[in-house]
Write a protein that holds these residues in place. Structure first.
Motif, PDB file in Angstrom:
ATOM      1  N   GLU A 133      14.221  18.778  56.802  1.00  0.00           N
ATOM      2  CA  GLU A 133      15.424  19.554  57.096  1.00  0.00           C
ATOM      3  C   GLU A 133      15.408  20.920  56.422  1.00  0.00           C
ATOM      4  O   GLU A 133      15.998  21.875  56.929  1.00  0.00           O
ATOM      5  CB  GLU A 133      16.672  18.784  56.647  1.00  0.00           C
ATOM      6  CG  GLU A 133      17.084  17.666  57.576  1.00  0.00           C
ATOM      7  CD  GLU A 133      18.364  16.992  57.138  1.00  0.00           C
ATOM      8  OE1 GLU A 133      18.877  17.320  56.048  1.00  0.00           O
ATOM      9  OE2 GLU A 133      18.860  16.116  57.867  1.00  0.00           O
ATOM     10  N   SER A 134      14.734  21.023  55.282  1.00  0.00           N
ATOM     11  CA  SER A 134      14.715  22.287  54.550  1.00  0.00           C
ATOM     12  C   SER A 134      13.890  23.360  55.247  1.00  0.00           C
ATOM     13  O   SER A 134      14.031  24.550  54.953  1.00  0.00           O
ATOM     14  CB  SER A 134      14.148  22.066  53.138  1.00  0.00           C
ATOM     15  OG  SER A 134      12.810  21.574  53.205  1.00  0.00           O
ATOM     16  N   ARG A 147      15.469  14.272  56.912  1.00  0.00           N
ATOM     17  CA  ARG A 147      15.933  14.550  55.558  1.00  0.00           C
ATOM     18  C   ARG A 147      14.997  13.902  54.538  1.00  0.00           C
ATOM     19  O   ARG A 147      15.137  12.739  54.175  1.00  0.00           O
ATOM     20  CB  ARG A 147      17.356  14.027  55.352  1.00  0.00           C
ATOM     21  CG  ARG A 147      17.889  14.336  53.955  1.00  0.00           C
ATOM     22  CD  ARG A 147      19.378  14.128  53.843  1.00  0.00           C
ATOM     23  NE  ARG A 147      19.851  14.528  52.525  1.00  0.00           N
ATOM     24  CZ  ARG A 147      21.127  14.637  52.190  1.00  0.00           C
ATOM     25  NH1 ARG A 147      22.072  14.368  53.076  1.00  0.00           N
ATOM     26  NH2 ARG A 147      21.472  15.005  50.980  1.00  0.00           N
ATOM     27  N   SER A 148      14.039  14.679  54.109  1.00  0.00           N
ATOM     28  CA  SER A 148      13.109  14.179  53.092  1.00  0.00           C
ATOM     29  C   SER A 148      12.080  15.252  52.766  1.00  0.00           C
ATOM     30  O   SER A 148      12.190  16.399  53.214  1.00  0.00           O
ATOM     31  CB  SER A 148      12.399  12.907  53.572  1.00  0.00           C
ATOM     32  OG  SER A 148      11.859  12.195  52.473  1.00  0.00           O
ATOM     33  N   GLU A 280      14.496  24.071  47.892  1.00  0.00           N
ATOM     34  CA  GLU A 280      15.428  22.948  47.953  1.00  0.00           C
ATOM     35  C   GLU A 280      15.388  22.134  46.657  1.00  0.00           C
ATOM     36  O   GLU A 280      16.418  21.718  46.130  1.00  0.00           O
ATOM     37  CB  GLU A 280      15.073  22.055  49.141  1.00  0.00           C
ATOM     38  CG  GLU A 280      15.891  20.790  49.267  1.00  0.00           C
ATOM     39  CD  GLU A 280      17.152  20.978  50.088  1.00  0.00           C
ATOM     40  OE1 GLU A 280      17.812  19.980  50.374  1.00  0.00           O
ATOM     41  OE2 GLU A 280      17.469  22.124  50.430  1.00  0.00           O
ATOM     42  N   ASN A 327      16.807  10.631  50.164  1.00  0.00           N
ATOM     43  CA  ASN A 327      15.852  11.045  51.191  1.00  0.00           C
ATOM     44  C   ASN A 327      15.144   9.833  51.780  1.00  0.00           C
ATOM     45  O   ASN A 327      14.950   8.825  51.106  1.00  0.00           O
ATOM     46  CB  ASN A 327      14.833  12.023  50.591  1.00  0.00           C
ATOM     47  CG  ASN A 327      15.486  13.299  50.103  1.00  0.00           C
ATOM     48  OD1 ASN A 327      15.748  14.210  50.873  1.00  0.00           O
ATOM     49  ND2 ASN A 327      15.770  13.365  48.802  1.00  0.00           N
TER      50      ASN A 327
END
Length: 343
Positions: A133-134, A147-148, A280, A327
């Motif tokens: 996601e980052s 998300r991880s 992040e 995550n």
């Protein structure tokens, strides 16, 4: 099904090793093509994974361009011969080209924001693109985000538990503290124009950190004579154990900075471009510090390292547990995406 994984960097071995084992248990036939680069082959052999040597990379701009056609052709012949049904890789534009030509799906993973050249080459051809996601870019409908962090594909507690056995190999006492420093070669296509840490600041960092314990260096390039005695002699597959036991990870590798964070070890990463995932880890978890390659920032990075080693910064005891809880398990995610692509 016949599934091909392309490995271009040592980290890619780790990204996919548990995915490969899970697929093999389910009866799939796995084929691995690998770049001739230390320690890619050493890691594959340590994990008992057979591979096809697709040759070395190139350092010059012209060489990198010519290599695209050479490797595309090698992979095309290999994939056709072995009747591959799906191709998977990390930033591997080669497999996106070959898979498109063969009419089979390809999955590309990527978390490196500044790998613009490679992204330009794989984006039009890849069937599916997967990123954390980052990741700062959006490649449209074929692009899915999770998300991880990529490093949780192998450093998640379901797969990794640090062993202290490596200490015997480098003559460390069980409670002896040390800093691990990483220097890179700056030969990747996304590293063009970078110079990294100056020799003077490399030497300064080692001398300053030595006041707080031993210092070990892992380097892709040759070290200055003054620093050669600090170079760590360890089998590549034991490096994560070394990272897990360190008081600090300092250097030019985003991957190793993120690996350290997953293991609860504070890290300092120096690179003009930075990475969204290390940003992040700094913003959300406060366990990575990002600095540019300017001489001033290099000096500030060393000062921050000394501050961490002297105990002036916050404790990181519970940081890795928080990262794990917030995550997803990336190996499971990749497996699900592969199964979906094979339907």
């Amino acid at each position: 099904m016949n599934i091909l994984f392309d490995i271009g960097h040592p980290a890619h071995v780790h990204y996919f090793k548990f995915v490969i084992r899970a697929l093999q248990k389910e009866g799939h036939h796995i084929y691995i093509t690998a770049r001739e680069r230390y320690p890619v082959f050493e890691l594959l052999e340590a994990y008992g994974l057979k591979y096809f040597n697709r040759g070395k990379g190139a350092n010059s701009k012209i060489g990198k361009i010519l290599n695209i056609f050479i490797i595309d052709y090698k992979l095309f012949r290999f994939a056709k011969k072995n009747k591959i049904n799906l191709m998977v890789g990390f930033g591997s534009f080669y497999i996106s080209h070959v898979a498109k030509f063969l009419g089979i799906p390809s999955i590309i993973l990527d978390d490196t924001d500044n790998a613009t050249f490679g992204q330009f080459l794989y984006r039009p051809f890849a069937t599916k693109i997967l990123s954390p996601e980052s990741f700062s870019k959006d490649f449209g409908k074929k692009h899915k985000k999770f998300r991880s962090f990529m490093e949780l594909s192998y450093l998640h507690p379901d797969y990794f538990s640090a062993s202290p056995e490596f200490r015997k190999d480098i003559k460390l006492e069980s409670d002896e503290k040390y800093t691990l420093i990483r220097f890179v070669s700056w030969n990747a296509h996304h590293d063009i124009g970078h110079k990294g840490i100056t020799v003077e600041n490399k030497i300064n960092a080692v001398h300053r950190f030595s006041k707080y314990g031993k210092v070990f260096i892992t380097s892709e390039g040759e070290l200055p004579n003054e620093l050669k005695k600090y170079e760590i002699k360890i089998e590549p597959h034991k490096m994560h154990d070394v990272i897990a036991g360190a008081s600090l990870l300092f250097g030019e590798s985003a991957t190793m900075a993120s690996e350290a964070a997953m293991l609860g070890v504070p890290a300092i990463f120096i690179d003009d471009d930075g990475r969204s995932y290390t940003n992040e880890l700094q913003k959300r978890y406060g366990i990575v510090w990002n600095f540019t390659e300017s001489v001033r920032d290099q000096q500030l990075a060393v000062e921050m390292g000394c501050s961490i080693l002297s105990g002036k910064e916050n404790s990181f005891t519970n940081t890795s547990s928080r990262i794990f809880s917030e995550n997803i398990n990336v190996t499971e995610y990749i497996l699900n995406e592969i199964k979906e692509s094979l339907k």
